[in-house]
Design a protein around this motif. Structure first.
Motif, PDB file in Angstrom:
ATOM      1  N   ILE A 249       6.780  10.066  -9.571  1.00 38.31           N
ATOM      2  CA  ILE A 249       5.898  10.793  -9.478  1.00 38.31           C
ATOM      3  C   ILE A 249       6.530  11.688 -10.752  1.00 38.31           C
ATOM      4  O   ILE A 249       7.475  11.945 -11.038  1.00 38.31           O
ATOM      5  N   SER A 250       5.745  12.266 -11.544  1.00 39.25           N
ATOM      6  CA  SER A 250       5.968  13.087 -12.701  1.00 39.25           C
ATOM      7  C   SER A 250       6.768  12.160 -13.664  1.00 39.25           C
ATOM      8  O   SER A 250       7.921  12.256 -14.155  1.00 39.25           O
ATOM      9  N   GLY A 251       6.684  11.024 -14.185  1.00 38.81           N
ATOM     10  CA  GLY A 251       7.644  10.428 -14.790  1.00 38.81           C
ATOM     11  C   GLY A 251       8.888  10.435 -14.017  1.00 38.81           C
ATOM     12  O   GLY A 251      10.108  10.164 -14.946  1.00 38.81           O
ATOM     13  N   LYS A 252       8.745  10.882 -12.895  1.00 40.22           N
ATOM     14  CA  LYS A 252      10.135  10.170 -12.291  1.00 40.22           C
ATOM     15  C   LYS A 252      10.167   9.556 -10.758  1.00 40.22           C
ATOM     16  O   LYS A 252       9.624   9.442 -10.205  1.00 40.22           O
ATOM     17  N   SER A 253      11.687   9.158 -10.262  1.00 42.18           N
ATOM     18  CA  SER A 253      11.540   8.079  -8.997  1.00 42.18           C
ATOM     19  C   SER A 253      11.607   9.879  -7.957  1.00 42.18           C
ATOM     20  O   SER A 253      11.666  10.930  -7.985  1.00 42.18           O
ATOM     21  N   PRO A 254      11.126   9.244  -6.785  1.00 46.12           N
ATOM     22  CA  PRO A 254      10.264  10.043  -6.123  1.00 46.12           C
ATOM     23  C   PRO A 254      11.854  10.626  -4.998  1.00 46.12           C
ATOM     24  O   PRO A 254      12.480  10.094  -5.138  1.00 46.12           O
ATOM     25  N   THR A 255      11.937  11.671  -4.376  1.00 47.89           N
ATOM     26  CA  THR A 255      12.763  12.095  -3.495  1.00 47.89           C
ATOM     27  C   THR A 255      12.562  11.117  -1.934  1.00 47.89           C
ATOM     28  O   THR A 255      11.328  10.518  -1.875  1.00 47.89           O
ATOM     29  N   PRO A 256      13.489  10.898  -1.468  1.00 47.11           N
ATOM     30  CA  PRO A 256      13.278  10.435  -0.170  1.00 47.11           C
ATOM     31  C   PRO A 256      12.311  10.979   0.911  1.00 47.11           C
ATOM     32  O   PRO A 256      10.981  10.294   1.187  1.00 47.11           O
ATOM     33  N   LYS A 257      11.602  12.028   0.643  1.00 45.31           N
ATOM     34  CA  LYS A 257      10.543  13.185   1.449  1.00 45.31           C
ATOM     35  C   LYS A 257       9.764  12.814   0.349  1.00 45.31           C
ATOM     36  O   LYS A 257       8.636  11.884   1.605  1.00 45.31           O
ATOM     37  N   GLN A 258       9.159  12.102  -0.527  1.00 48.11           N
ATOM     38  CA  GLN A 258       8.687  11.850  -0.917  1.00 48.11           C
ATOM     39  C   GLN A 258       7.725  10.286  -1.161  1.00 48.11           C
ATOM     40  O   GLN A 258       6.399   9.505  -0.720  1.00 48.11           O
ATOM     41  N   ILE A 259       8.612   9.014  -1.088  1.00 52.30           N
ATOM     42  CA  ILE A 259       8.985   8.114  -0.243  1.00 52.30           C
ATOM     43  C   ILE A 259       8.731   8.083   0.544  1.00 52.30           C
ATOM     44  O   ILE A 259       7.868   6.467   0.878  1.00 52.30           O
ATOM     45  N   SER A 260       9.037   8.419   2.276  1.00 52.57           N
ATOM     46  CA  SER A 260       8.559   8.660   3.444  1.00 52.57           C
ATOM     47  C   SER A 260       6.925   8.655   3.174  1.00 52.57           C
ATOM     48  O   SER A 260       6.145   7.994   4.159  1.00 52.57           O
ATOM     49  N   ASN A 261       6.179   9.316   2.687  1.00 51.98           N
ATOM     50  CA  ASN A 261       5.078  10.127   2.759  1.00 51.98           C
ATOM     51  C   ASN A 261       4.864   8.844   1.805  1.00 51.98           C
ATOM     52  O   ASN A 261       3.050   8.165   2.430  1.00 51.98           O
ATOM     53  N   LEU A 262       4.799   8.488   0.773  1.00 51.51           N
ATOM     54  CA  LEU A 262       4.113   6.746   0.467  1.00 51.51           C
ATOM     55  C   LEU A 262       3.885   6.077   1.737  1.00 51.51           C
ATOM     56  O   LEU A 262       3.271   5.167   1.307  1.00 51.51           O
ATOM     57  N   ILE A 263       5.277   5.612   1.854  1.00 47.29           N
ATOM     58  CA  ILE A 263       5.480   4.800   3.444  1.00 47.29           C
ATOM     59  C   ILE A 263       4.211   4.242   3.811  1.00 47.29           C
ATOM     60  O   ILE A 263       3.289   3.710   4.410  1.00 47.29           O
ATOM     61  N   ALA A 264       4.002   6.071   3.994  1.00 40.54           N
ATOM     62  CA  ALA A 264       3.196   6.343   5.452  1.00 40.54           C
ATOM     63  C   ALA A 264       1.795   6.102   4.876  1.00 40.54           C
ATOM     64  O   ALA A 264       0.954   4.900   5.469  1.00 40.54           O
ATOM     65  N   LYS A 265       1.503   6.723   4.021  1.00 39.75           N
ATOM     66  CA  LYS A 265      -0.123   6.285   3.075  1.00 39.75           C
ATOM     67  C   LYS A 265       0.114   4.894   2.699  1.00 39.75           C
ATOM     68  O   LYS A 265      -1.022   4.144   2.719  1.00 39.75           O
ATOM     69  N   ALA A 266       1.087   3.957   1.969  1.00 41.80           N
ATOM     70  CA  ALA A 266       0.812   2.447   2.258  1.00 41.80           C
ATOM     71  C   ALA A 266       0.468   1.440   3.272  1.00 41.80           C
ATOM     72  O   ALA A 266      -0.175   0.661   3.512  1.00 41.80           O
ATOM     73  N   LYS A 267       0.968   2.223   4.628  1.00 43.80           N
ATOM     74  CA  LYS A 267       1.043   1.589   5.746  1.00 43.80           C
ATOM     75  C   LYS A 267      -0.476   1.295   6.522  1.00 43.80           C
ATOM     76  O   LYS A 267      -1.480   0.641   6.239  1.00 43.80           O
ATOM     77  N   GLU A 268      -0.664   2.766   5.586  1.00 45.87           N
ATOM     78  CA  GLU A 268      -2.463   3.382   6.120  1.00 45.87           C
ATOM     79  C   GLU A 268      -3.224   2.583   5.554  1.00 45.87           C
ATOM     80  O   GLU A 268      -4.158   1.706   5.909  1.00 45.87           O
ATOM     81  N   ASP A 269      -2.969   2.599   3.920  1.00 53.41           N
ATOM     82  CA  ASP A 269      -3.649   1.919   2.980  1.00 53.41           C
ATOM     83  C   ASP A 269      -3.724  -0.478   3.564  1.00 53.41           C
ATOM     84  O   ASP A 269      -3.965  -1.052   3.043  1.00 53.41           O
TER      85      ASP A 269
END
Ligand SMILES: [Zn+2]
Length: 329
Positions: A249-269
């Motif tokens: 995200i914005s050239g940086k590794s995501p924060t733990p919270k961002q990672i968990s959001n991404l995991i949820a999204k990836a599961k959905e997809d």
């Protein structure tokens, strides 16, 4: 008799030497010294210039072009070259500043001048909606209009200060770049114009075929998403009607919270594969992959043999999508 013989021999030797010198200088006619920023441009430059050019690349394998800084040695050989083909990477501005006023014979050519650039990657997501979604890739190249206020924020916040710089991951863009390069080579070395033109035509033909092949391969997946660590595939996605979702995200590794959001999204997809470039630290991508029971696949956006790489990329994306039944809109 003897003296005449010697003279004849000497004359012959001189003549042979002269012929040899002419031949040598013709064979060793100095190639056009060219610099490019990244390996895929070198592939293009060599395709068009063939043996008439010598192409040097600034960012070598394993280096991250977004944080790259040219060495003083690179700058000084760059200054002595004839052409520098830029592609819009951040470090090119440093080079322009350092070279300012010191170079007489070197010409900088923006190889992306005729490319319809994707605006800076949208990352205006508010807190809570952290998934880094790149541009709506609907295959028509249309980008949603941004509210005026966000324009300025983006320019400062994102690691890509201008437009999405990953233009080379699209055969039609490569064709446009090839044309700009050929024109610059012809201007610098008009004697070989016919060769450059012929090479340009061949390169254009093979890239056109490549584009058709990939379009056919990916046609069944229009509208589907593929997951990447670094958002390099915006042009590729736009070209073939796909969407890229980036972990970074914005050239940086995501924060733990961002990672968990991404995991949820990836599961959905129902995503099973996350593509990662070797230049970037993949820890967060690995964490996401593990959480969704998927895998991390290497995909090098900077590989030099660009047609082979684009084919591999298309195939890997196709395989990833084949195994993840996508949610129909
Ligand atoms: Zn990048």
């Amino acid at each position: 008799m003897k003296t005449t013989g010697m003279k004849t021999l000497l004359r012959q030797t001189t003549l042979q030497l002269a012929v040899l010198l002419v031949l040598t200088s013709a064979a060793a006619a100095a190639p056009l010294e060219i610099f490019v920023s990244i390996p895929p441009q070198k592939w293009l430059s060599e395709k068009i210039g063939g043996e008439l050019v010598s192409t040097n690349v600034l960012v070598v394998r394993g280096q991250d072009p977004h944080t790259f800084e040219p060495t003083p040695r690179q700058i000084s050989s760059l200054a002595r070259s004839r052409l520098y083909f830029t592609i819009g990477m951040e470090f090119e501005q440093q080079i322009t500043q350092k070279l300012d006023g010191t170079v007489a014979s070197m010409r900088m050519v923006d190889t992306t001048a005729t490319i319809d650039r994707i605006p800076a990657i949208a990352h205006e997501q508010e807190e809570g909606h952290d998934v880094h979604v790149s541009h709506a890739a609907d295959g028509h190249g249309e980008e949603p209009e941004k509210p005026a206020g966000q324009e300025e924020h983006e320019r400062h916040a994102h690691h890509h200060p201008g437009d999405d710089p990953h233009v080379w991951l699209s055969p039609p863009n490569l064709i446009r770049m090839a044309k700009v390069m050929a024109e610059a080579m012809i201007a610098a070395d008009p004697e070989h114009a016919a060769t450059y033109r012929q090479n340009l035509n061949q390169t254009t033909d093979s890239l056109t075929q490549l584009h058709r092949d990939i379009a056919t391969m990916l046609a069944p997946f229009r509208g589907a998403s593929f997951y990447v660590f670094h958002p390099s595939f915006g042009y590729f996605a736009r070209e073939y009607g796909l969407r890229q979702e980036a972990v970074e995200i914005s050239g940086k590794s995501p924060t733990p919270k961002q990672i968990s959001n991404l995991i949820a999204k990836a599961k959905e997809d129902k995503v099973r594969i996350i593509f990662v470039q070797p230049q970037f630290d993949s820890k967060s991508a690995t964490a996401v992959a593990r959480a969704i029971g998927g895998v991390v696949e290497p995909l090098d956006a900077l590989a030099g043999d660009i047609p082979a790489n684009l084919r591999t990329m298309a195939l890997q994306i196709k395989n990833a999508l084949d195994h993840s039944p996508r949610t129909q809109p």
